[in-house]
Design an enzyme around this catalytic site. Structure first.
Site, PDB file in Angstrom:
ATOM      1  N   TYR A 156      10.472   6.635  -2.430  1.00  0.00           N
ATOM      2  CA  TYR A 156      10.159   6.599  -3.712  1.00  0.00           C
ATOM      3  C   TYR A 156       8.913   6.287  -4.227  1.00  0.00           C
ATOM      4  O   TYR A 156       8.034   6.871  -4.776  1.00  0.00           O
ATOM      5  CB  TYR A 156      11.242   5.987  -4.576  1.00  0.00           C
ATOM      6  CG  TYR A 156      11.019   6.027  -6.234  1.00  0.00           C
ATOM      7  CD1 TYR A 156      11.288   6.999  -6.974  1.00  0.00           C
ATOM      8  CD2 TYR A 156      10.715   4.722  -6.658  1.00  0.00           C
ATOM      9  CE1 TYR A 156      11.051   6.942  -8.245  1.00  0.00           C
ATOM     10  CE2 TYR A 156      10.341   4.712  -8.128  1.00  0.00           C
ATOM     11  CZ  TYR A 156      10.832   6.075  -8.837  1.00  0.00           C
ATOM     12  OH  TYR A 156      10.434   5.985 -10.243  1.00  0.00           O
ATOM     13  N   LYS A 160       5.295   7.916  -5.918  1.00  0.00           N
ATOM     14  CA  LYS A 160       4.742   7.525  -6.919  1.00  0.00           C
ATOM     15  C   LYS A 160       3.305   6.851  -6.672  1.00  0.00           C
ATOM     16  O   LYS A 160       2.190   7.240  -7.699  1.00  0.00           O
ATOM     17  CB  LYS A 160       5.389   6.244  -7.544  1.00  0.00           C
ATOM     18  CG  LYS A 160       6.993   6.773  -8.262  1.00  0.00           C
ATOM     19  CD  LYS A 160       6.671   8.027  -9.113  1.00  0.00           C
ATOM     20  CE  LYS A 160       7.934   8.428  -9.831  1.00  0.00           C
ATOM     21  NZ  LYS A 160       8.065   9.538 -10.618  1.00  0.00           N
TER      22      LYS A 160
HETATM   23  N1  LIG Z   1      13.699   4.159 -15.178  1.00  0.00           N
HETATM   24  C1  LIG Z   1      12.929   3.362 -14.628  1.00  0.00           C
HETATM   25  O1  LIG Z   1      13.075   2.175 -14.541  1.00  0.00           O
HETATM   26  C2  LIG Z   1      11.463   3.883 -14.171  1.00  0.00           C
HETATM   27  C3  LIG Z   1      11.323   5.219 -14.262  1.00  0.00           C
HETATM   28  N2  LIG Z   1      10.081   5.802 -13.871  1.00  0.00           N
HETATM   29  C4  LIG Z   1       9.956   7.301 -13.517  1.00  0.00           C
HETATM   30  O2  LIG Z   1      10.021   8.020 -14.912  1.00  0.00           O
HETATM   31  C5  LIG Z   1      10.740   9.209 -14.996  1.00  0.00           C
HETATM   32  C6  LIG Z   1      11.816   9.347 -15.711  1.00  0.00           C
HETATM   33  O3  LIG Z   1      12.638   8.334 -15.187  1.00  0.00           O
HETATM   34  P1  LIG Z   1      14.296   8.000 -15.709  1.00  0.00           P
HETATM   35  O4  LIG Z   1      14.397   8.586 -17.408  1.00  0.00           O
HETATM   36  O5  LIG Z   1      14.381   6.676 -15.784  1.00  0.00           O
HETATM   37  O6  LIG Z   1      15.363   9.091 -14.919  1.00  0.00           O
HETATM   38  P2  LIG Z   1      16.639   9.445 -15.334  1.00  0.00           P
HETATM   39  O7  LIG Z   1      17.238   9.992 -13.942  1.00  0.00           O
HETATM   40  O8  LIG Z   1      17.158   8.592 -16.169  1.00  0.00           O
HETATM   41  O9  LIG Z   1      16.221  10.843 -16.087  1.00  0.00           O
HETATM   42  C7  LIG Z   1      15.599  12.115 -15.186  1.00  0.00           C
HETATM   43  C8  LIG Z   1      15.839  13.375 -15.681  1.00  0.00           C
HETATM   44  O10 LIG Z   1      15.215  14.172 -15.018  1.00  0.00           O
HETATM   45  C9  LIG Z   1      16.012  15.411 -14.612  1.00  0.00           C
HETATM   46  N3  LIG Z   1      15.607  15.991 -13.561  1.00  0.00           N
HETATM   47  C10 LIG Z   1      15.853  15.402 -12.204  1.00  0.00           C
HETATM   48  N4  LIG Z   1      15.630  16.201 -11.207  1.00  0.00           N
HETATM   49  C11 LIG Z   1      15.002  17.494 -11.885  1.00  0.00           C
HETATM   50  C12 LIG Z   1      14.498  18.457 -11.229  1.00  0.00           C
HETATM   51  N5  LIG Z   1      14.372  18.883 -10.035  1.00  0.00           N
HETATM   52  N6  LIG Z   1      14.023  19.336 -12.301  1.00  0.00           N
HETATM   53  C13 LIG Z   1      14.174  19.304 -13.505  1.00  0.00           C
HETATM   54  N7  LIG Z   1      14.622  18.026 -14.376  1.00  0.00           N
HETATM   55  C14 LIG Z   1      15.110  17.187 -13.264  1.00  0.00           C
HETATM   56  C15 LIG Z   1      17.408  14.711 -14.734  1.00  0.00           C
HETATM   57  O11 LIG Z   1      18.516  15.966 -14.981  1.00  0.00           O
HETATM   58  C16 LIG Z   1      17.325  13.800 -15.879  1.00  0.00           C
HETATM   59  O12 LIG Z   1      17.464  14.397 -17.164  1.00  0.00           O
HETATM   60  C17 LIG Z   1      10.886   9.464 -13.460  1.00  0.00           C
HETATM   61  O13 LIG Z   1       9.878  10.360 -12.787  1.00  0.00           O
HETATM   62  C18 LIG Z   1      11.021   8.013 -12.730  1.00  0.00           C
HETATM   63  O14 LIG Z   1      10.531   8.007 -11.321  1.00  0.00           O
HETATM   64  C19 LIG Z   1       9.184   5.008 -13.233  1.00  0.00           C
HETATM   65  C20 LIG Z   1       9.208   3.955 -13.338  1.00  0.00           C
HETATM   66  C21 LIG Z   1      10.575   2.853 -13.680  1.00  0.00           C
HETATM   67  C1  LIG Z   2      12.645   0.380  -9.554  1.00  0.00           C
HETATM   68  C2  LIG Z   2      11.495   1.323 -10.362  1.00  0.00           C
HETATM   69  O1  LIG Z   2      10.713   1.189 -10.508  1.00  0.00           O
HETATM   70  C3  LIG Z   2      11.877   2.824 -10.696  1.00  0.00           C
HETATM   71  C4  LIG Z   2      12.972   3.249 -10.409  1.00  0.00           C
HETATM   72  O2  LIG Z   2      10.676   3.648 -10.876  1.00  0.00           O
END
Ligand SMILES: NC(=O)C1=CN([C@@H]2O[C@H](COP(=O)(O)OP(=O)(O)OC[C@H]3O[C@@H](n4cnc5c(N)ncnc54)[C@H](O)[C@@H]3O)[C@@H](O)[C@H]2O)C=CC1
Ligand SMILES: CC(=O)C(C)=O
Length: 260
Positions: A156, A160
């Site tokens: 992951y 990033k």
């Molecule tokens: N939650 C956290 O602490 C952090 C999140 N991020 C990044 O922020 C972004 C959003 O994260 P969250 O909202 O936490 O994730 P989440 O898992 O809660 O939501 C992700 C969304 O993306 C959709 N998705 C997954 N694979 C897909 C695909 N192949 N095509 C289209 N849609 C797809 C899912 O259906 C879901 O609605 C991600 O890129 C994640 O890596 C970065 C740092 C921290």
């Molecule tokens: C732990 C973290 O930084 C994620 C899920 O982006």
């Protein structure tokens, strides 16, 4: 009148978590929003909420790992909403995989979605901006894990770090088209993804969910987890005219964790 009135944004992963918060925030900023997600049910719920609140939105099913599908979804946005100004490559996955357990399948799937999704989103945005005869803004999700190594998140974190590299490179290649390219790097955000990450880490250590969350949260200077709306506020800035003189940046939105 809102400074974004008449503008159109395309947001991937808009069905829940950070993407949902971005879609809702950009709609309240005046954008018409294409809520794109692999899960069309949740994307539709978010689009319906925007419309109920008086905004303009549509839901689009997309798999960001599939280049053709991303191009189709972006074109569908232009056809339905009439223009395109901002593309947010937000969708991602975060499998917990200690180094010795990483398989080719985990590696490929994570890079296909987190890195491929960003690359195809950038390409599709450029194609649409050129056809429309104007520039635009491309904004992608990196992470605090794109700045520091997090145990159990090597694949992951690798994706990033890659997003930051692609962002810098694309910014330099695309500036002459009037296109800016930036990234946002959330810290620990209370979303379904983060709650699963914490649960998986806890399970591996035979500990509780609360212990898992604490492993990530304990060093946050602001002493609270980030909410999706905290990240959406940064993306709102990156999407609007106040960030016109910013490109190639990866903005950290993490309450002080990366530097502790
Ligand atoms: N939650 C956290 O602490 C952090 C999140 N991020 C990044 O922020 C972004 C959003 O994260 P969250 O909202 O936490 O994730 P989440 O898992 O809660 O939501 C992700 C969304 O993306 C959709 N998705 C997954 N694979 C897909 C695909 N192949 N095509 C289209 N849609 C797809 C899912 O259906 C879901 O609605 C991600 O890129 C994640 O890596 C970065 C740092 C921290
Ligand atoms: C732990 C973290 O930084 C994620 C899920 O982006």
């Amino acid at each position: 009148m809102s400074k974004n009135q008449g503008k159109v944004a395309f947001v991937t992963g808009a069905g829940q978590g950070i993407g949902e918060a971005i879609a809702l925030r950009l709609a309240s900023d005046g954008f018409a929003v294409a809520c794109a997600d692999m899960n069309i049910d949740t994307a539709s719920q978010v689009a319906e909420k925007i419309k109920r609140d008086g905004g303009k939105a549509l839901a689009i099913k997309v798999d960001v790992a599939d280049r053709e599908d991303v191009f189709r979804a972006v074109q569908e946005t232009v056809d339905a909403l009439g223009d395109l100004h901002v593309v947010i490559n937000n969708a991602g996955i975060a499998p917990i995989a200690p180094i010795e357990t990483i398989t080719p399948e985990i590696y490929k799937k994570t890079f296909d979605i987190n890195v491929g999704g960003v690359l195809w989103g950038i390409q599709a945005a450029v194609k649409a901006f050129k056809a429309l005869g104007h520039g635009g803004k491309i904004i992608s999700a990196s992470s605090q894990a794109g700045h520091v190594g997090n145990p159990d998140l090597a694949v992951y974190g690798g994706t990033k770090f890659a997003v930051r590299g692609i962002t810098q490179t694309a910014a330099r290649e695309l500036a002459h088209l009037g296109v800016t390219v930036n990234a946002y790097c959330p810290g620990i955000v209370n979303t379904p993804m983060m709650r699963k990450v914490a649960q998986d880490v806890a399970d591996n250590a035979n500990q509780s969910f609360e212990w898992g969350m604490e492993q990530f949260a304990q060093n946050i200077t602001l002493k609270r987890l980030s909410q999706p709306e905290d990240v959406a506020a940064c993306v709102s800035f990156l999407s609007g005219p106040d960030s016109d003189y910013m490109t190639g940046q990866a903005v950290i939105v993490d309450g002080g964790m990366v530097f502790n």
